[in-house]
Motif scaffolding. Sequence first.
Motif, PDB file in Angstrom:
ATOM      1  N   UNK A   1     -23.710 -35.019  -6.024  1.00 40.92           N
ATOM      2  CA  UNK A   1     -24.396 -36.039  -6.837  1.00 40.92           C
ATOM      3  C   UNK A   1     -24.814 -37.217  -5.975  1.00 40.92           C
ATOM      4  N   UNK A   2     -23.889 -37.731  -5.178  1.00 38.83           N
ATOM      5  CA  UNK A   2     -24.192 -38.894  -4.332  1.00 38.83           C
ATOM      6  C   UNK A   2     -25.314 -38.581  -3.356  1.00 38.83           C
ATOM      7  N   UNK A   3     -25.311 -37.377  -2.804  1.00 44.66           N
ATOM      8  CA  UNK A   3     -26.364 -36.982  -1.869  1.00 44.66           C
ATOM      9  C   UNK A   3     -27.726 -36.941  -2.557  1.00 44.66           C
ATOM     10  N   UNK A   4     -27.767 -36.417  -3.770  1.00 44.90           N
ATOM     11  CA  UNK A   4     -29.028 -36.353  -4.514  1.00 44.90           C
ATOM     12  C   UNK A   4     -29.560 -37.742  -4.826  1.00 44.90           C
ATOM     13  N   UNK A   5     -28.674 -38.621  -5.262  1.00 39.91           N
ATOM     14  CA  UNK A   5     -29.087 -39.995  -5.575  1.00 39.91           C
ATOM     15  C   UNK A   5     -29.626 -40.689  -4.327  1.00 39.91           C
ATOM     16  N   UNK A   6     -29.091 -40.312  -3.167  1.00 38.62           N
ATOM     17  CA  UNK A   6     -29.540 -40.885  -1.897  1.00 38.62           C
ATOM     18  C   UNK A   6     -30.677 -40.094  -1.271  1.00 38.62           C
ATOM     19  N   UNK A   7     -31.359 -39.299  -2.100  1.00 37.18           N
ATOM     20  CA  UNK A   7     -32.617 -38.632  -1.739  1.00 37.18           C
ATOM     21  C   UNK A   7     -32.467 -37.463  -0.772  1.00 37.18           C
ATOM     22  N   UNK A   8     -31.278 -36.851  -0.741  1.00 36.91           N
ATOM     23  CA  UNK A   8     -31.154 -35.580  -0.045  1.00 36.91           C
ATOM     24  C   UNK A   8     -31.798 -34.482  -0.885  1.00 36.91           C
ATOM     25  N   UNK A   9     -32.270 -33.427  -0.231  1.00 36.51           N
ATOM     26  CA  UNK A   9     -32.805 -32.299  -0.976  1.00 36.51           C
ATOM     27  C   UNK A   9     -31.669 -31.564  -1.665  1.00 36.51           C
TER      28      UNK A   9
ATOM     29  N   UNK B   1     -35.261 -48.551  -6.983  1.00 38.31           N
ATOM     30  CA  UNK B   1     -35.811 -47.825  -8.123  1.00 38.31           C
ATOM     31  C   UNK B   1     -35.322 -46.379  -8.184  1.00 38.31           C
ATOM     32  N   UNK B   2     -35.303 -45.712  -7.017  1.00 41.21           N
ATOM     33  CA  UNK B   2     -34.894 -44.305  -6.982  1.00 41.21           C
ATOM     34  C   UNK B   2     -33.446 -44.163  -7.420  1.00 41.21           C
ATOM     35  N   UNK B   3     -32.591 -45.043  -6.920  1.00 38.68           N
ATOM     36  CA  UNK B   3     -31.177 -44.956  -7.293  1.00 38.68           C
ATOM     37  C   UNK B   3     -31.004 -45.166  -8.798  1.00 38.68           C
TER      38      UNK B   3
ATOM     39  N   UNK C   1     -30.787 -28.472  -1.439  1.00 37.19           N
ATOM     40  CA  UNK C   1     -30.066 -27.621  -0.499  1.00 37.19           C
ATOM     41  C   UNK C   1     -29.201 -28.449   0.450  1.00 37.19           C
ATOM     42  N   UNK C   2     -29.713 -29.583   0.900  1.00 35.55           N
ATOM     43  CA  UNK C   2     -28.897 -30.462   1.741  1.00 35.55           C
ATOM     44  C   UNK C   2     -27.659 -30.939   0.984  1.00 35.55           C
ATOM     45  N   UNK C   3     -27.847 -31.280  -0.280  1.00 33.42           N
ATOM     46  CA  UNK C   3     -26.717 -31.745  -1.089  1.00 33.42           C
ATOM     47  C   UNK C   3     -25.667 -30.647  -1.254  1.00 33.42           C
ATOM     48  N   UNK C   4     -26.117 -29.427  -1.479  1.00 31.78           N
ATOM     49  CA  UNK C   4     -25.188 -28.304  -1.634  1.00 31.78           C
ATOM     50  C   UNK C   4     -24.411 -28.069  -0.342  1.00 31.78           C
ATOM     51  N   UNK C   5     -25.064 -28.180   0.793  1.00 32.65           N
ATOM     52  CA  UNK C   5     -24.367 -28.014   2.072  1.00 32.65           C
ATOM     53  C   UNK C   5     -23.271 -29.060   2.222  1.00 32.65           C
ATOM     54  N   UNK C   6     -23.548 -30.279   1.795  1.00 34.75           N
ATOM     55  CA  UNK C   6     -22.531 -31.337   1.833  1.00 34.75           C
ATOM     56  C   UNK C   6     -21.357 -30.965   0.921  1.00 34.75           C
ATOM     57  N   UNK C   7     -21.656 -30.430  -0.261  1.00 35.59           N
ATOM     58  CA  UNK C   7     -20.593 -30.005  -1.169  1.00 35.59           C
ATOM     59  C   UNK C   7     -19.691 -28.946  -0.563  1.00 35.59           C
ATOM     60  N   UNK C   8     -20.290 -27.983   0.125  1.00 32.73           N
ATOM     61  CA  UNK C   8     -19.489 -26.935   0.778  1.00 32.73           C
ATOM     62  C   UNK C   8     -18.608 -27.522   1.881  1.00 32.73           C
TER      63      UNK C   8
ATOM     64  N   UNK D   1     -26.546 -30.433 -16.327  1.00 29.96           N
ATOM     65  CA  UNK D   1     -27.462 -31.528 -16.648  1.00 29.96           C
ATOM     66  C   UNK D   1     -27.261 -32.735 -15.755  1.00 29.96           C
ATOM     67  N   UNK D   2     -26.017 -32.998 -15.368  1.00 32.56           N
ATOM     68  CA  UNK D   2     -25.756 -34.100 -14.463  1.00 32.56           C
ATOM     69  C   UNK D   2     -26.417 -33.913 -13.115  1.00 32.56           C
ATOM     70  N   UNK D   3     -26.319 -32.701 -12.552  1.00 33.15           N
ATOM     71  CA  UNK D   3     -26.959 -32.435 -11.260  1.00 33.15           C
ATOM     72  C   UNK D   3     -28.476 -32.465 -11.381  1.00 33.15           C
ATOM     73  N   UNK D   4     -29.000 -31.897 -12.448  1.00 28.12           N
ATOM     74  CA  UNK D   4     -30.453 -31.882 -12.633  1.00 28.12           C
ATOM     75  C   UNK D   4     -31.009 -33.294 -12.783  1.00 28.12           C
ATOM     76  N   UNK D   5     -30.297 -34.142 -13.528  1.00 32.68           N
ATOM     77  CA  UNK D   5     -30.753 -35.514 -13.686  1.00 32.68           C
ATOM     78  C   UNK D   5     -30.683 -36.302 -12.392  1.00 32.68           C
ATOM     79  N   UNK D   6     -29.644 -36.042 -11.586  1.00 34.53           N
ATOM     80  CA  UNK D   6     -29.544 -36.695 -10.280  1.00 34.53           C
ATOM     81  C   UNK D   6     -30.642 -36.205  -9.344  1.00 34.53           C
ATOM     82  N   UNK D   7     -31.065 -34.967  -9.525  1.00 35.22           N
ATOM     83  CA  UNK D   7     -32.158 -34.406  -8.713  1.00 35.22           C
ATOM     84  C   UNK D   7     -33.519 -34.950  -9.117  1.00 35.22           C
TER      85      UNK D   7
END
Length: 356
Positions: free
Chosen positions: A216-224, A24-26, A226-233, A315-321
Amino acid sequence: MIPKFRVVYSGIDHSRQSMSSSNDLRISRTLGALLGVHCGDSLGATLEFKPWSQIIRQYPNGLREIVGGGTLNWPVGHATDDTDLTRAVLLAYRDYEENKQAGSIQLVEEFNIAKAAAEYSLKWNEGDWPGRKKGTRPIDIGNATRIGLQHYKRLKNPAKSGVGIGSAGNGSLMRCIPTGLFASGERRQNESIAISEFTHNDLRCTVACAAYNEIVAALVNDKTPQEAVEIGKTVADDLDCAKVTDAIKEGETLPLAKIASEGPRGDIAVSASGYVLNSLKLSIAALLDLRSFEDVLVDVVRIGGDSDTNGAIAGGLLGARDGIEKVPERWLEKLQFRKEFEEVVMRILQLQQDSG
């Protein structure tokens, strides 16, 4: 159990219950991401090319409704090039999954996601597209995209058609999100880069797409966030593009609400231009602003400038969040491709589940 939004949102096949509740979350965040792009695009289209100073006089609290119009006189909820080209990439992923379902290893091995996306983009550019008279060109297209598609039409090689070093617009970042949603593992970075390359093959563009899609993938997989941003960096570092890493870091410090209410002043390093790293910064600032989807996206587009594209990327990041449930229904009901996007998302996710 049928996920709640599958009952509410019209484009989804209510009769199929084979998607388990664990997904459901995905599903929610995937739909939120794609329709978040469309919302930001359609909301921002009204304000495109306008400066903050003009917008703040006309909309002191920001534009809060999708109303169309703007410099290019868009119909209400209509896709601009941002959503149209996102659709091109989305359909390429649908085609890939359907080839997998056909059961032919040769078909899957030979399927080139970037080439499929480029072919759909070429159809868009040459007038074979919903909502437009057949044979008519799009009214809004970036120079790098136009040139890249011209090269692709001649060469039929997505790796050799793009505009290279020195052309770092946001025209590939705005369309890249289906890769973050539907490609996994090593494929995700490779395909992010390849799908950028057929129009934008400057390193800043290709790496921005790869980093964005990992977020995006991190957010969909329920990372916070900030965690997602760290992955991006980390991805930007691994791909050796310090400028993308720095842009993400700068985005972490941008006070979005202040910029939107007081304007992009000289003491705050932000611009709403179509430069890929400016759009990336704004999207990171939006993601880390924990106000509602609506409030944050309204602030992104009221900064002005390239408001539709900045709105789409954020909007893409916000929707994934936040997931689809947090996207205003009054916005969703106006979107040109809402029903199709819902149906294609469920088709891809079902095919992926069926293939294991």
